[in-house]
Design a protein around this motif. Structure first.
Motif, PDB file in Angstrom:
ATOM      1  N   LYS A  34      72.011  51.236 -17.222  1.00 49.20           N
ATOM      2  CA  LYS A  34      71.780  49.917 -17.204  1.00 49.20           C
ATOM      3  C   LYS A  34      71.231  49.397 -18.829  1.00 49.20           C
ATOM      4  O   LYS A  34      71.774  48.330 -19.243  1.00 49.20           O
ATOM      5  N   GLY A  35      70.233  50.220 -19.121  1.00 44.43           N
ATOM      6  CA  GLY A  35      69.591  49.949 -20.389  1.00 44.43           C
ATOM      7  C   GLY A  35      70.711  50.227 -21.656  1.00 44.43           C
ATOM      8  O   GLY A  35      70.537  49.196 -22.560  1.00 44.43           O
ATOM      9  N   ILE A  36      71.632  51.169 -21.664  1.00 44.62           N
ATOM     10  CA  ILE A  36      72.477  51.501 -22.656  1.00 44.62           C
ATOM     11  C   ILE A  36      73.362  50.267 -22.526  1.00 44.62           C
ATOM     12  O   ILE A  36      73.823  49.636 -23.673  1.00 44.62           O
ATOM     13  N   HIS A  37      74.109  49.773 -21.283  1.00 45.91           N
ATOM     14  CA  HIS A  37      74.723  48.562 -21.161  1.00 45.91           C
ATOM     15  C   HIS A  37      74.147  47.603 -21.733  1.00 45.91           C
ATOM     16  O   HIS A  37      75.025  46.628 -22.493  1.00 45.91           O
ATOM     17  N   ASP A  38      73.094  46.977 -21.363  1.00 45.62           N
ATOM     18  CA  ASP A  38      72.326  45.929 -22.011  1.00 45.62           C
ATOM     19  C   ASP A  38      72.082  45.802 -23.523  1.00 45.62           C
ATOM     20  O   ASP A  38      72.406  44.873 -24.184  1.00 45.62           O
ATOM     21  N   HIS A  39      71.872  47.051 -23.933  1.00 40.17           N
ATOM     22  CA  HIS A  39      71.667  47.288 -25.595  1.00 40.17           C
ATOM     23  C   HIS A  39      72.944  46.824 -26.065  1.00 40.17           C
ATOM     24  O   HIS A  39      73.147  46.388 -27.174  1.00 40.17           O
ATOM     25  N   LEU A  40      74.156  47.560 -25.623  1.00 38.80           N
ATOM     26  CA  LEU A  40      75.360  47.722 -26.161  1.00 38.80           C
ATOM     27  C   LEU A  40      75.812  46.016 -26.167  1.00 38.80           C
ATOM     28  O   LEU A  40      76.190  45.401 -27.124  1.00 38.80           O
ATOM     29  N   SER A  41      75.520  45.353 -25.099  1.00 37.37           N
ATOM     30  CA  SER A  41      76.040  43.989 -24.791  1.00 37.37           C
ATOM     31  C   SER A  41      75.362  42.821 -25.639  1.00 37.37           C
ATOM     32  O   SER A  41      75.912  41.942 -26.230  1.00 37.37           O
ATOM     33  N   ARG A  42      74.001  43.045 -25.645  1.00 38.32           N
ATOM     34  CA  ARG A  42      73.173  42.106 -26.160  1.00 38.32           C
ATOM     35  C   ARG A  42      72.696  42.441 -27.712  1.00 38.32           C
ATOM     36  O   ARG A  42      72.472  41.368 -28.452  1.00 38.32           O
ATOM     37  N   VAL A  43      72.811  43.625 -28.356  1.00 36.59           N
ATOM     38  CA  VAL A  43      72.426  43.696 -29.581  1.00 36.59           C
ATOM     39  C   VAL A  43      73.616  44.483 -30.375  1.00 36.59           C
ATOM     40  O   VAL A  43      73.821  43.916 -31.509  1.00 36.59           O
ATOM     41  N   ARG A  44      74.038  45.577 -30.031  1.00 31.79           N
ATOM     42  CA  ARG A  44      75.121  46.138 -30.588  1.00 31.79           C
ATOM     43  C   ARG A  44      76.343  45.193 -31.133  1.00 31.79           C
ATOM     44  O   ARG A  44      76.875  45.329 -32.248  1.00 31.79           O
ATOM     45  N   ARG A  45      77.052  44.821 -29.852  1.00 32.63           N
ATOM     46  CA  ARG A  45      78.183  44.108 -29.962  1.00 32.63           C
ATOM     47  C   ARG A  45      78.025  42.933 -30.919  1.00 32.63           C
ATOM     48  O   ARG A  45      78.948  42.711 -31.882  1.00 32.63           O
ATOM     49  N   PRO A  46      77.070  42.037 -30.879  1.00 34.87           N
ATOM     50  CA  PRO A  46      76.803  40.942 -31.771  1.00 34.87           C
ATOM     51  C   PRO A  46      76.670  41.294 -33.211  1.00 34.87           C
ATOM     52  O   PRO A  46      77.149  40.641 -34.328  1.00 34.87           O
ATOM     53  N   GLU A  47      76.040  42.583 -33.330  1.00 34.19           N
ATOM     54  CA  GLU A  47      75.791  43.148 -34.793  1.00 34.19           C
ATOM     55  C   GLU A  47      77.152  43.388 -35.596  1.00 34.19           C
ATOM     56  O   GLU A  47      77.488  43.109 -36.606  1.00 34.19           O
ATOM     57  N   ILE A  48      77.915  44.126 -34.838  1.00 37.43           N
ATOM     58  CA  ILE A  48      79.227  44.386 -35.362  1.00 37.43           C
ATOM     59  C   ILE A  48      80.193  43.244 -35.322  1.00 37.43           C
ATOM     60  O   ILE A  48      80.935  43.287 -36.283  1.00 37.43           O
ATOM     61  N   SER A  49      80.313  42.534 -34.582  1.00 33.76           N
ATOM     62  CA  SER A  49      80.928  41.003 -34.762  1.00 33.76           C
ATOM     63  C   SER A  49      80.563  40.576 -35.812  1.00 33.76           C
ATOM     64  O   SER A  49      81.445  40.141 -36.545  1.00 33.76           O
ATOM     65  N   ALA A  50      79.423  40.365 -36.286  1.00 28.90           N
ATOM     66  CA  ALA A  50      78.943  39.754 -37.535  1.00 28.90           C
ATOM     67  C   ALA A  50      79.449  40.503 -38.676  1.00 28.90           C
ATOM     68  O   ALA A  50      80.088  39.825 -39.496  1.00 28.90           O
ATOM     69  N   LYS A  51      79.410  41.781 -38.691  1.00 29.43           N
ATOM     70  CA  LYS A  51      80.021  42.587 -39.772  1.00 29.43           C
ATOM     71  C   LYS A  51      81.453  42.512 -40.007  1.00 29.43           C
ATOM     72  O   LYS A  51      81.980  42.064 -41.030  1.00 29.43           O
ATOM     73  N   VAL A  52      82.094  42.284 -38.695  1.00 27.13           N
ATOM     74  CA  VAL A  52      83.661  42.188 -38.865  1.00 27.13           C
ATOM     75  C   VAL A  52      84.009  40.640 -39.423  1.00 27.13           C
ATOM     76  O   VAL A  52      84.825  40.549 -40.312  1.00 27.13           O
ATOM     77  N   GLY A  53      83.156  39.735 -39.301  1.00 25.64           N
ATOM     78  CA  GLY A  53      83.422  38.331 -39.604  1.00 25.64           C
ATOM     79  C   GLY A  53      83.082  38.374 -40.915  1.00 25.64           C
ATOM     80  O   GLY A  53      83.872  37.511 -41.871  1.00 25.64           O
TER      81      GLY A  53
END
Length: 178
Positions: A34-53
């Motif tokens: 659950k912690g891994i899922h939350d970290h990927l959803s709330r931290v990692r995905r937004p970081e990478i989305s910003a880099k792609v943008g």
């Protein structure tokens, strides 16, 4: 027809990837997933989305290595989030001790002694929390299947790649779930 998408045919009856996985998990394992899922959803995905943008804003995407790399990374993270979300919904948390703690069941720490007198301590856990460095084995593993339901001082014979191995159960321990 040859191509990068062609794979070798496997007989579904003999393919180990087709075996049904048990859906059992300890509370600690569930919390970790659950912690891994939350970290990927709330931290990692937004970081990478910003880099792609940011990389997309630089212009030509066909020769932009940052855009290509980050887009692939974003797709990998999204796939992992999707897998974990589905898996967390399927899992059944085992949060209580068995009625008979003198026998081996899910979550048990078991000490085994082989024919040479060497001891090995393992824990039977769910498929998603196996860890060879800690000697945590899946409840679906052949050794775990052979141990389930056995009591102290029982002999257990397991087929191994080097031949059959016989173990004696010398200790069974359950720790209170937290």
């Amino acid at each position: 027809m040859k191509g990068r998408n062609m794979t070798r045919w496997r007989d579904p009856a003999k393919d180990p990837r087709q075996e049904k996985k048990s859906n059992l998990i300890t509370p600690q394992g569930y919390a970790r997933l659950k912690g891994i899922h939350d970290h990927l959803s709330r931290v990692r995905r937004p970081e990478i989305s910003a880099k792609v943008g940011e990389a997309a804003a630089l212009g030509d995407r066909s020769e932009n290595a940052d855009y290509t790399y980050n887009k692939k990374e974003l797709n990998r993270v999204i796939a992992r989030i999707r897998y974990l979300g589905k898996r967390l919904d399927e899992l059944q948390v085992v949060d209580r001790l068995p009625a008979d703690t003198g026998r081996v069941y899910f979550g048990a720490f078991v000490t085994l002694e082989d024919e040479d007198g060497e001891e090995m301590r393992i824990r039977i856990v769910g498929h998603d929390e196996t860890d060879t460095s800690k000697r945590w084995i899946s409840v679906d593993a052949p050794l775990a299947r052979a141990l389930l339901g056995k009591a102290l001082d029982d002999d257990v014979t397991v087929a191994a790649p080097g031949g059959e191995t016989t173990y004696v159960i010398t200790d069974i321990d359950y720790r209170e779930p937290q």
